[in-house]
Design a protein around this motif. Structure first.
Motif, PDB file in Angstrom:
ATOM      1  N   LYS A 202       0.847  -1.199   0.000  1.00 25.37           N
ATOM      2  CA  LYS A 202       0.000   0.000   0.000  1.00 25.37           C
ATOM      3  C   LYS A 202       0.878   1.243   0.000  1.00 25.37           C
ATOM      4  O   LYS A 202       0.375   2.359   0.107  1.00 25.37           O
ATOM      5  CB  LYS A 202      -0.901  -0.010   1.232  1.00 25.37           C
ATOM      6  CG  LYS A 202      -1.959  -1.101   1.148  1.00 25.37           C
ATOM      7  CD  LYS A 202      -2.982  -0.959   2.241  1.00 25.37           C
ATOM      8  CE  LYS A 202      -4.125  -1.927   1.981  1.00 25.37           C
ATOM      9  NZ  LYS A 202      -4.684  -2.487   3.169  1.00 25.37           N
ATOM     10  N   GLN A 203       2.188   1.036  -0.076  1.00 23.34           N
ATOM     11  CA  GLN A 203       3.093   2.184  -0.056  1.00 23.34           C
ATOM     12  C   GLN A 203       3.083   2.897  -1.411  1.00 23.34           C
ATOM     13  O   GLN A 203       2.714   2.325  -2.429  1.00 23.34           O
ATOM     14  CB  GLN A 203       4.497   1.729   0.325  1.00 23.34           C
ATOM     15  CG  GLN A 203       4.534   1.195   1.750  1.00 23.34           C
ATOM     16  CD  GLN A 203       5.947   1.056   2.266  1.00 23.34           C
ATOM     17  OE1 GLN A 203       6.702   2.011   2.302  1.00 23.34           O
ATOM     18  NE2 GLN A 203       6.306  -0.149   2.656  1.00 23.34           N
ATOM     19  N   TYR A 204       3.532   4.141  -1.385  1.00 25.80           N
ATOM     20  CA  TYR A 204       3.405   5.011  -2.557  1.00 25.80           C
ATOM     21  C   TYR A 204       4.696   5.125  -3.371  1.00 25.80           C
ATOM     22  O   TYR A 204       4.774   5.926  -4.295  1.00 25.80           O
ATOM     23  CB  TYR A 204       2.959   6.408  -2.111  1.00 25.80           C
ATOM     24  CG  TYR A 204       1.516   6.436  -1.647  1.00 25.80           C
ATOM     25  CD1 TYR A 204       0.491   6.771  -2.531  1.00 25.80           C
ATOM     26  CD2 TYR A 204       1.178   6.104  -0.342  1.00 25.80           C
ATOM     27  CE1 TYR A 204      -0.828   6.793  -2.122  1.00 25.80           C
ATOM     28  CE2 TYR A 204      -0.136   6.119   0.084  1.00 25.80           C
ATOM     29  CZ  TYR A 204      -1.138   6.460  -0.812  1.00 25.80           C
ATOM     30  OH  TYR A 204      -2.448   6.471  -0.404  1.00 25.80           O
ATOM     31  N   ASP A 205       5.703   4.378  -2.968  1.00 25.54           N
ATOM     32  CA  ASP A 205       6.964   4.450  -3.710  1.00 25.54           C
ATOM     33  C   ASP A 205       7.606   3.070  -3.692  1.00 25.54           C
ATOM     34  O   ASP A 205       7.034   2.114  -3.175  1.00 25.54           O
ATOM     35  CB  ASP A 205       7.895   5.515  -3.092  1.00 25.54           C
ATOM     36  CG  ASP A 205       8.033   5.337  -1.591  1.00 25.54           C
ATOM     37  OD1 ASP A 205       7.839   4.202  -1.103  1.00 25.54           O
ATOM     38  OD2 ASP A 205       8.318   6.326  -0.899  1.00 25.54           O
ATOM     39  N   GLY A 206       8.800   2.971  -4.251  1.00 25.84           N
ATOM     40  CA  GLY A 206       9.510   1.697  -4.252  1.00 25.84           C
ATOM     41  C   GLY A 206       9.019   0.752  -5.340  1.00 25.84           C
ATOM     42  O   GLY A 206       8.091   1.064  -6.094  1.00 25.84           O
ATOM     43  N   MET A 207       9.692  -0.396  -5.384  1.00 27.48           N
ATOM     44  CA  MET A 207       9.441  -1.341  -6.481  1.00 27.48           C
ATOM     45  C   MET A 207       8.810  -2.631  -5.973  1.00 27.48           C
ATOM     46  O   MET A 207       9.481  -3.422  -5.307  1.00 27.48           O
ATOM     47  CB  MET A 207      10.767  -1.674  -7.164  1.00 27.48           C
ATOM     48  CG  MET A 207      11.441  -0.465  -7.769  1.00 27.48           C
ATOM     49  SD  MET A 207      13.128  -0.841  -8.277  1.00 27.48           S
ATOM     50  CE  MET A 207      13.939  -1.061  -6.709  1.00 27.48           C
ATOM     51  N   PRO A 208       7.523  -2.851  -6.299  1.00 24.02           N
ATOM     52  CA  PRO A 208       6.928  -4.142  -5.959  1.00 24.02           C
ATOM     53  C   PRO A 208       7.732  -5.250  -6.647  1.00 24.02           C
ATOM     54  O   PRO A 208       8.252  -5.054  -7.752  1.00 24.02           O
ATOM     55  CB  PRO A 208       5.516  -4.041  -6.537  1.00 24.02           C
ATOM     56  CG  PRO A 208       5.255  -2.573  -6.690  1.00 24.02           C
ATOM     57  CD  PRO A 208       6.584  -1.948  -6.983  1.00 24.02           C
ATOM     58  N   ALA A 209       7.809  -6.408  -5.987  1.00 23.22           N
ATOM     59  CA  ALA A 209       8.669  -7.473  -6.522  1.00 23.22           C
ATOM     60  C   ALA A 209       8.186  -8.001  -7.871  1.00 23.22           C
ATOM     61  O   ALA A 209       8.962  -8.618  -8.601  1.00 23.22           O
ATOM     62  CB  ALA A 209       8.767  -8.599  -5.497  1.00 23.22           C
ATOM     63  N   PHE A 210       6.908  -7.724  -8.238  1.00 22.65           N
ATOM     64  CA  PHE A 210       6.447  -8.197  -9.559  1.00 22.65           C
ATOM     65  C   PHE A 210       7.251  -7.556 -10.681  1.00 22.65           C
ATOM     66  O   PHE A 210       7.316  -8.083 -11.779  1.00 22.65           O
ATOM     67  CB  PHE A 210       4.938  -7.992  -9.756  1.00 22.65           C
ATOM     68  CG  PHE A 210       4.437  -6.564  -9.701  1.00 22.65           C
ATOM     69  CD1 PHE A 210       4.773  -5.640 -10.675  1.00 22.65           C
ATOM     70  CD2 PHE A 210       3.586  -6.154  -8.678  1.00 22.65           C
ATOM     71  CE1 PHE A 210       4.292  -4.328 -10.636  1.00 22.65           C
ATOM     72  CE2 PHE A 210       3.094  -4.851  -8.621  1.00 22.65           C
ATOM     73  CZ  PHE A 210       3.458  -3.934  -9.602  1.00 22.65           C
ATOM     74  N   THR A 211       7.877  -6.416 -10.408  1.00 21.50           N
ATOM     75  CA  THR A 211       8.670  -5.764 -11.461  1.00 21.50           C
ATOM     76  C   THR A 211       9.843  -6.657 -11.877  1.00 21.50           C
ATOM     77  O   THR A 211      10.368  -6.519 -12.974  1.00 21.50           O
ATOM     78  CB  THR A 211       9.226  -4.394 -10.997  1.00 21.50           C
ATOM     79  OG1 THR A 211       9.987  -4.594  -9.807  1.00 21.50           O
ATOM     80  CG2 THR A 211       8.116  -3.395 -10.736  1.00 21.50           C
TER      81      THR A 211
END
Ligand SMILES: Cc1cc2nc3c(=O)[nH]c(=O)nc-3n(C[C@H](O)[C@H](O)[C@H](O)COP(=O)(O)O)c2cc1C
Length: 335
Positions: A202-211
Motif C-alpha cells: 500500500k506504499q506510494y513508492d519503491g518497487m513491488p517485486a512483480f517488477t
C-alpha cells in the motif's frame, strides 16, 4: 477498484482547462510529471509554487546515500520528472521553459511559455509508460522512427546506440559483472531493500517485486531476501539476458560530469521512453554497467567514448505487458 497508491496513473485530460492561470496549468502538467521513471522508484522530487512558476526540487528524504553518487542521482530522476512535465505541456499544446538553478540547491523552475500544436498522444504515452523488463522480440525498430526517438538536442550529451550483436553481448557481459559486484555489496543491498516492496504493497513508492517477475507469496519476504541473501549471480544472469534480448541498446553519455549534464541525461532518458511508448515500443533502464566504476570505464574504452556513460536504456517490442508501480499523488509532493 484502483488502489490509492496507483491512483496517480488515472488522469483525465479532459479535466484540463485552457482558461486556467499558468500556475494552475503547471500543476496539472505536474500530475503527469510524477509518473516519470526514477531510480528504485524513489521519486526524489518535490514541487513548490512560486508565483506563476512551479519549481521542482530534491526531496532529501528520498535520496540514495549509498548508490546516489554512482548513479548521478537525484539529478537524473529530477531530469526525468522535469522532461515529463514538459512533454505533458506539449500534449496540451503549451511550451514550457525549464530553467536550472544549480547554486546552493538544485532546482528546475518551470514556466509556461506559449501555445504550440497539441500532441495528445504524448499524454497517453506518459500514462501508459512502464519500465518493461520482459525479453524483447527479435525484431528491429524502424530506423527513421528510432532516429526520432533518440534525437539528442542537448549539447552536453552524447547518445551512443547499437543493435550489433557483438556490442550488445559486450554490454551484457559488463552488466553481468557489474551486477555481481554491486549486488554483492551489503551496503548496496541494504539500501535497495528499503525500496523493495511486496506485490500487494500500500506504499506510494519503491518497487513491488512483480517488477522483477516475482509472484506474490515470495514477494512478502523479498525485502528480507535482498538485504540478507546475496542473490548477485541470479540477478546478474537475468539482467544480462534482458540486455541480449533488446532491439536497440542506448547509452546516454555526459561530456562533463555534473548536475546540469545529469539533469539533461534524465530529461533525454524520459523523452526516449515516452516517445518509444507512443509508438508501442517498450523501454527499461539497466543501470549496472554505468554505475559500477570499473564497468563504466570498460564500456567507455571498448566503444572509444570520450564522454561518460551515465544511463543505459534498452528498447524493443515487449513479449509481456508490464504493470505500473506506485506513485505519491501530486498533493503529497506539492507545497
Ligand atoms: C536512471 C534510471 C536508471 C534505472 N536503472 C534501472 C536498473 O538498473 N534496473 C531496473 O530494473 N530498473 C531501472 N530503472 C527503472 C526504475 O526502477 C523505474 O523507473 C521505477 O521503479 C519506476 O517504475 P516505472 O518506470 O515502471 O514507472 C531505472 C530508472 C531510471 C530513471
Amino acid at each position: 477498484m484502483v488502489k490509492a497508491n496507483y491512483s496517480a496513473w488515472h488522469i483525465n485530460p479532459k479535466d484540463f482547462s485552457n482558461g486556467w492561470t499558468d500556475i494552475e496549468k503547471l500543476q496539472f502538467f505536474a500530475r503527469y510529471a510524477i509518473l516519470a521513471p526514477s531510480g528504485h522508484n524513489t521519486q526524489p522530487w518535490q514541487f513548490q509554487r512560486r508565483g506563476e512558476s512551479l519549481v521542482l526540487g530534491v526531496n532529501p528524504q528520498r535520496e540514495l546515500p549509498f548508490s546516489g553518487a554512482l548513479a548521478a542521482e537525484p539529478y537524473v530522476s529530477l531530469g526525468t520528472c522535469s522532461e515529463t512535465l514538459r512533454l505533458a505541456a506539449l500534449g496540451f499544446g503549451f511550451g514550457v521553459d525549464l530553467y536550472y538553478k544549480l547554486d546552493k540547491k538544485t532546482e528546475v523552475e518551470t514556466s509556461v511559455r506559449g501555445r504550440l500544436v497539441p500532441q495528445p498522444d504524448l499524454l497517453k504515452a506518459i500514462a501508459e509508460r512502464t519500465s518493461n523488463r520482459s525479453l524483447y522480440k527479435d525484431k528491429a525498430l524502424p530506423p527513421e522512427l528510432l532516429k526520432d526517438i533518440v534525437k539528442n538536442e542537448f549539447n552536453d550529451l552524447h547518445v551512443w546506440r547499437t543493435r550489433d550483436k557483438q556490442s550488445v553481448d559486450f554490454l551484457a557481459r559488463q552488466t553481468k559483472a557489474a551486477t555481481e559486484t554491486i549486488m554483492s555489496n551489503a551496503e548496496f543491498r541494504a539500501e535497495l531493500s528499503k525500496w523493495v516492496r511486496n506485490n500487494v504493497t500500500k506504499q506510494y513508492d519503491g518497487m513491488p517485486a512483480f517488477t522483477q517477475g516475482m509472484p506474490t507469496p515470495p514477494s512478502l519476504i523479498a525485502r528480507h531476501i535482498i538485504k540478507h541473501v546475496n542473490i548477485a549471480k541470479g540477478q546478474a544472469k537475468t539482467d544480462a539476458k534482458r540486455l541480449k534480448h533488446s532491439a536497440e541498446v542506448i547509452l546516454i553519455c555526459v561530456k562533463r560530469s555534473g548536475p546540469k549534464a545529469y539533469l539533461d541525461a534524465g530529461r533525454l532518458f524520459a523523452r526516449i521512453c515516452v516517445l518509444a511508448q507512443s509508438h508501442g515500443i517498450a523501454s527499461s533502464g539497466v543501470g549496472a554497467a554505468v554505475i559500477d566504476p570499473q564497468a563504466k570505464q570498460n564500456v567507455a574504452e571498448h566503444f572509444k567514448l570520450t564522454e561518460v556513460p551515465t544511463a543505459l536504456i534498452r528498447l524493443g517490442y515487449a513479449t509481456k505487458k508490464a504493470k505500473h508501480t506506485p506513485r505519491w499523488p501530486l498533493e503529497k509532493v506539492l507545497t
